[in-house]
Design an enzyme around this catalytic site. Structure first.
Site, PDB file in Angstrom:
ATOM      1  CG  ASP A   1     -55.502   3.953  22.371  1.00 22.91           C
ATOM      2  OD1 ASP A   1     -56.268   3.681  23.320  1.00 22.91           O
ATOM      3  OD2 ASP A   1     -55.736   4.850  21.548  1.00 22.91           O
ATOM      4  CG  HIS A  19     -32.518 -11.963  38.248  1.00 26.02           C
ATOM      5  ND1 HIS A  19     -33.681 -12.386  38.847  1.00 26.02           N
ATOM      6  CD2 HIS A  19     -31.828 -13.101  38.006  1.00 26.02           C
ATOM      7  CE1 HIS A  19     -33.672 -13.707  38.965  1.00 26.02           C
ATOM      8  NE2 HIS A  19     -32.557 -14.167  38.459  1.00 26.02           N
ATOM      9  CG  ASP A  61     -29.825 -16.259  32.900  1.00 29.93           C
ATOM     10  OD1 ASP A  61     -30.556 -16.940  32.153  1.00 29.93           O
ATOM     11  OD2 ASP A  61     -29.875 -16.309  34.142  1.00 29.93           O
ATOM     12  CG  ASP A 117     -33.194 -20.288  32.963  1.00 33.13           C
ATOM     13  OD1 ASP A 117     -32.387 -19.411  32.616  1.00 33.13           O
ATOM     14  OD2 ASP A 117     -33.567 -20.445  34.142  1.00 33.13           O
ATOM     15  CG  HIS A 142     -27.624 -18.198  42.543  1.00 39.40           C
ATOM     16  ND1 HIS A 142     -27.540 -19.434  41.929  1.00 39.40           N
ATOM     17  CD2 HIS A 142     -26.696 -17.408  41.939  1.00 39.40           C
ATOM     18  CE1 HIS A 142     -26.612 -19.371  40.983  1.00 39.40           C
ATOM     19  NE2 HIS A 142     -26.075 -18.155  40.980  1.00 39.40           N
ATOM     20  CG  HIS A 152     -35.089 -22.327  38.667  1.00 41.56           C
ATOM     21  ND1 HIS A 152     -35.795 -22.372  37.487  1.00 41.56           N
ATOM     22  CD2 HIS A 152     -33.976 -21.592  38.389  1.00 41.56           C
ATOM     23  CE1 HIS A 152     -35.162 -21.670  36.557  1.00 41.56           C
ATOM     24  NE2 HIS A 152     -34.036 -21.196  37.082  1.00 41.56           N
ATOM     25  CG  HIS A 197     -37.610 -18.791  38.819  1.00 40.71           C
ATOM     26  ND1 HIS A 197     -37.113 -17.921  39.744  1.00 40.71           N
ATOM     27  CD2 HIS A 197     -36.596 -18.988  37.939  1.00 40.71           C
ATOM     28  CE1 HIS A 197     -35.861 -17.600  39.443  1.00 40.71           C
ATOM     29  NE2 HIS A 197     -35.535 -18.238  38.330  1.00 40.71           N
ATOM     30  CD  GLU A 226     -30.047 -21.141  37.687  1.00 41.91           C
ATOM     31  OE1 GLU A 226     -29.650 -19.980  37.538  1.00 41.91           O
ATOM     32  OE2 GLU A 226     -31.221 -21.490  37.522  1.00 41.91           O
ATOM     33  CE1 TYR A 254     -23.191 -14.859  39.186  1.00 40.85           C
ATOM     34  CE2 TYR A 254     -23.385 -16.147  41.203  1.00 40.85           C
ATOM     35  CZ  TYR A 254     -23.709 -15.946  39.866  1.00 40.85           C
ATOM     36  OH  TYR A 254     -24.541 -16.824  39.221  1.00 40.85           O
ATOM     37  NE  ARG A 261     -26.972 -17.348  36.188  1.00 42.90           N
ATOM     38  CZ  ARG A 261     -26.929 -16.040  36.393  1.00 42.90           C
ATOM     39  NH1 ARG A 261     -26.223 -15.541  37.395  1.00 42.90           N
ATOM     40  NH2 ARG A 261     -27.575 -15.201  35.595  1.00 42.90           N
ATOM     41  CD  GLU A 281     -30.009 -21.030  34.130  1.00 38.53           C
ATOM     42  OE1 GLU A 281     -29.723 -19.877  33.727  1.00 38.53           O
ATOM     43  OE2 GLU A 281     -31.031 -21.278  34.782  1.00 38.53           O
TER      44      GLU A 281
END
Ligand code: GLY
Ligand code: MN
Ligand code: MN
Length: 431
Positions: free
Chosen positions: A37, A236, A253, A264, A343, A347, A354, A377, A381, A398, A400
């Site tokens: 449920d 991610h 992030d 973002d 990357h 975006h 995205h 962003e 790495y 990063r 961003e």
């Protein structure tokens, strides 16, 4: 919810794009059962939300030129509502949503049978499984009633027009995105203020998300990423199970939603409040790449320009820090940056993190236009397994921000949260 006239105008634009003998169908999302449920948190389908402002599951919008717009919704049901919450019901559709006519969901097959009788052009968002299901069921029913299979000559993806509209944000949308940017920024500030060695990544995430909720945002725009040390090199990373270590950087992030519109933001800072020299070298390089990229986010430039600007700066910096070898042009040509920057630099951002919108038209990168909101962003790495000098390994960075493209230049919607090293260190010291 935005003013009803905003949704009416969006539907008017869609209606105006339809040929005379067309029908458009857009379905809401269903609830997804987690187990027995319990359901996963419900999130409305973005296309449906954009056109209706309605946030209940199980509804269908049906539109045709020169016809009233119809919304089919779950009927009122006092017994069910005791368990699962209040429903708008078809009777209140017009007053609350401004949509011409409201009907209970079980009236949908009858209406579609009638409307589809002599329609030759049917539009729905192809990528939406709920809309596709409604269309397939209705067409199957029509096929069993009539041998005339030739009537429907066009099945058209409704996204082609709708996503063009969603890509350019109106003044009202920009206001919501400003709020999403400001609230998201406050979450990051709280994390910088309260971060301490020994805390788990998930505990730090809870500070960010607690701030979002206390500031009035009910939902995250995507799962919050908090990665300490080497974990920041997983783009991610959502495990968040490790403890934060003094001497490491931590990458967050995270963004909230305001009326469905996403923030973002990524910031990276030292767990103990002070950057080491190798961390500072990498950090300043990423920040310089972001400054260069931001400067290219101007009307008339292409979406590729700001990525190239970031790439050039990062690649030159990697050469200077002796992480990669060769001349800048050679290193760019042979993509030597790829183990450290894999990357894109931005975006579209909107109702989806995205967001929809075509990045290319006829294989050419699209031109930036006022009203677009795009992230900026860049990152680096340097994982523990990399070939970089040992002092840089185990570091992911990063930075961003969310950027509104305007005729006057790029406007950063997320500037509230600091990104200069000295500002971050001062904030973390409580100065
Ligand atoms: N938060 C996901 C991204 O930055 O693309
Ligand atoms: Mn992003
Ligand atoms: Mn992000």
């Amino acid at each position: 919810m935005l003013g009803l006239h905003v949704y009416e105008e969006r539907r008017r634009r869609l209606r105006a794009s339809l040929p005379d003998n067309a029908l458009a169908i857009v379905a809401a999302a269903h609830e997804v059962i987690r187990n027995r449920d319990a359901e996963y948190p419900f999130r409305q389908s973005s296309d449906f939300w954009y056109l209706t402002g309605f946030t209940e599951p199980d509804a269908v919008l049906v539109m045709a030129p020169n016809q009233p717009d119809r919304l089919f919704v779950r009927p009122r049901d006092p017994n069910q509502e005791v368990w699962t919450g209040r429903r708008l019901g078809p009777e209140r559709v017009h007053a609350h949503l401004g949509i011409d006519e409201g009907y209970p969901l079980d009236a949908l097959p009858g209406h579609l049978a009638e409307l589809l009788a002599d329609v030759s052009w049917l539009e729905y968002p192809f990528a939406c499984p709920f809309s596709t299901q409604v269309v397939d069921t209705a067409l199957k029913a029509r096929a069993s009633r009539s041998r005339r299979h030739d009537l429907l000559s066009h099945r058209v993806d409704l996204s082609r027009h709708l996503h063009q509209s969603r890509m350019i944000k109106s003044r009202e949308e920009v206001d919501l995105m400003r709020d999403a940017g400001a609230i998201s920024a406050r979450g990051h500030i709280a994390a910088m203020e309260q971060c301490a060695p020994g805390m788990t990544e998930d505990q730090l995430a809870s500070i960010v998300e607690h701030t979002f909720r206390m500031q009035g945002s009910p939902a995250v725009a995507y799962q919050t990423i908090v990665g300490g040390g080497d974990n920041a090199c997983i783009l991610h990373y959502i495990d968040r199970s490790d403890r934060l270590v003094s001497g490491d950087l931590v990458l967050i992030d995270a963004g909230c939603e305001v009326e469905g519109y996403a923030g973002d933001i990524t910031r990276t800072f030292p767990v103990n409040g002070q950057f080491t020299t190798p961390q500072a070298e990498l950090y300043d390089l990423v920040l310089a790449a972001q400054t260069e990229a931001l400067n290219e986010m101007r009307v008339g430039k292409t979406i590729k320009c700001f990525h190239q600007a970031a790439l050039r700066t990062l690649t030159q910096g990697l050469i200077d820090l002796k992480i990669i070898k060769g001349s800048l042009e050679e290193a760019l040509e042979t993509k030597q940056y790829l183990p450290y920057y894999m990357h894109g630099t931005g975006h579209f951002l909107g109702l989806d993190v995205h967001d929809v919108g075509a990045y290319e038209e006829q294989k050419e990168p699209i031109t930036l236009t006022a009203g677009m909101v795009i992230t900026c962003e860049p990152g680096l790495y340097v994982s523990k397994r990399s070939d970089a000098p040992a002092r840089y390994r185990g570091t992911g960075i990063r930075i961003e921000d969310d950027v509104l493209i305007t005729a006057k230049g790029p406007e950063v919607l997320t500037g509230l949260v600091p990104k200069e090293r000295d500002q971050i260190e001062a904030l973390m010291r409580g100065a």
